[in-house]
Motif scaffolding. Structure first.
Motif, short mmCIF file in Angstrom:
data_model
loop_
_atom_site.label_atom_id
_atom_site.label_comp_id
_atom_site.label_asym_id
_atom_site.label_seq_id
_atom_site.Cartn_x
_atom_site.Cartn_y
_atom_site.Cartn_z
N LYS A 152 4.54 11.07 -11.29
CA LYS A 152 4.30 10.87 -12.72
C LYS A 152 2.83 11.00 -13.11
CE LYS A 152 6.84 7.88 -14.89
NZ LYS A 152 7.46 6.62 -15.34
N ARG A 201 1.69 8.86 -16.17
CA ARG A 201 0.83 7.71 -15.92
C ARG A 201 -0.64 8.03 -16.20
NH1 ARG A 201 2.09 6.91 -9.82
NH2 ARG A 201 0.25 5.55 -9.99
N GLN A 251 -1.19 1.44 -14.20
CA GLN A 251 -0.54 2.65 -13.71
C GLN A 251 0.92 2.39 -13.35
OE1 GLN A 251 -2.04 5.65 -13.74
NE2 GLN A 251 -3.67 4.60 -14.78
N LYS A 262 -2.15 2.17 -8.92
CA LYS A 262 -1.28 1.20 -9.57
C LYS A 262 -1.85 -0.21 -9.55
CE LYS A 262 3.21 3.44 -8.80
NZ LYS A 262 4.50 3.36 -8.07
#
Length: 297
Positions: free
Chosen positions: A105, A76, A297, A292
């Motif tokens: 990630k 990410r 993301q 996110k």
């Protein structure tokens, strides 16, 4: 094997404790260049051969970082973590947070933070004092040194000490950013833990602004706290997150809002006086969820 090593807690280890016949001993010049007093860099290099990364700095100096690649692909993005004062790249909250973010990630590059000397610590902890206006007598006779000028001259040596210390840390952050770029990662956020918060802000203001700044249990020096809004606005960081352990940070949030700083948010985490290694999972979850929110993301 990598999974086992990632799950292992790592205390700071002095370099004397890890010398082995198989290890190549550093030369005296390398020891001076690395600046390894108390952070156990050579010990980390021995314990984490697959993750240890020596970053080249100016004048032949080096510093040890740990690079934790994402455990699931595609990544990410990448995060740089600057540890709290006196912590190395794998100890304290830094180590557990780095490993937990890698499981979400995100690639992580972690850096230790060399503690200042006692003399420098006193300089950094001095209360902020606004400069006094120049006396009219000095304006009329600019050739005559004023008491204020004498004070400035007397303070040059301590100022040089502080400047060298701060520059060293900014050089380390710049080298970490360059390393991620060489590995073709997009820098997602700079994370400062405790005293490390002072320097991620300074990096963003003086060198380059990342997509996001994150402060975990920030401990700003008086002058840094006073100039925080100015530096953040100068950096033009679009998003800032503070993970705090006390309600006192609410005053900082209010001050930044009054100064017109946009994109700042604060979350209270836990009730301890400071973050502990066991808090790594909770802090990583907060950071991952917050990143996110921008939809990328």
């Amino acid at each position: 094997m990598a999974g086992i090593m990632l799950g292992t807690a790592v205390p700071a280890v002095a370099q004397d404790e890890v010398a082995t016949p198989a290890a190549t001993p550093p030369t005296p010049n390398e020891v001076r260049g690395v600046v390894s007093s108390g952070l156990g860099e050579w010990g980390l290099n021995h314990r984490f051969p697959d993750f240890a990364l020596w970053l080249e700095l100016e004048e032949g100096a080096r510093t040890l970082a740990l690079f934790w690649p994402e455990t699931e692909t595609p990544a990410r993005g990448a995060v740089i973590i600057l540890a709290d004062e006196g912590e190395n790249a794998a100890s304290g909250l830094t180590g557990t947070l780095a490993r937990e973010l890698a499981h979400r990630k995100l690639a992580v590059l972690s850096l230790g933070l060399e503690p200042p000397s006692e003399a420098l610590e006193r300089i950094l902890e001095q209360p902020f004092v606004a400069p006094e206006p120049k006396p009219k007598a000095a304006e009329q006779n600019p050739g005559a040194p004023s008491p204020a000028a004498i004070d400035v001259l007397a303070a040059e040596a301590p100022g040089d000490l502080e400047a060298a210390y701060r520059k060293r840390i900014l050089d380390e952050l710049a080298a970490a950013v360059a390393e991620l770029k060489n590995r073709e990662y997009e820098l997602t956020a700079l994370v400062g833990i405790g005293r490390g918060s002072n320097y991620v802000v300074a990096y963003a203001a003086e060198l380059a602004a990342p997509t996001a700044l994150i402060w975990a249990g920030p401990k700003f020096y008086p002058r840094d706290a006073r100039q925080l809004a100015e530096n953040v606005k100068k950096a033009s960081v679009p998003r800032i997150l503070e993970l705090s352990l006390t309600d006192a940070s609410g005053q900082r949030k209010a001050g930044l809002e009054r100064a017109g700083v946009q994109g700042f948010s604060r979350q209270n985490v836990g009730a301890d006086i400071e973050f502990m290694p066991r808090d790594g999972k909770a802090v990583a979850s907060r950071i991952s969820a917050w990143l996110k929110r921008d939809g990328r993301q």
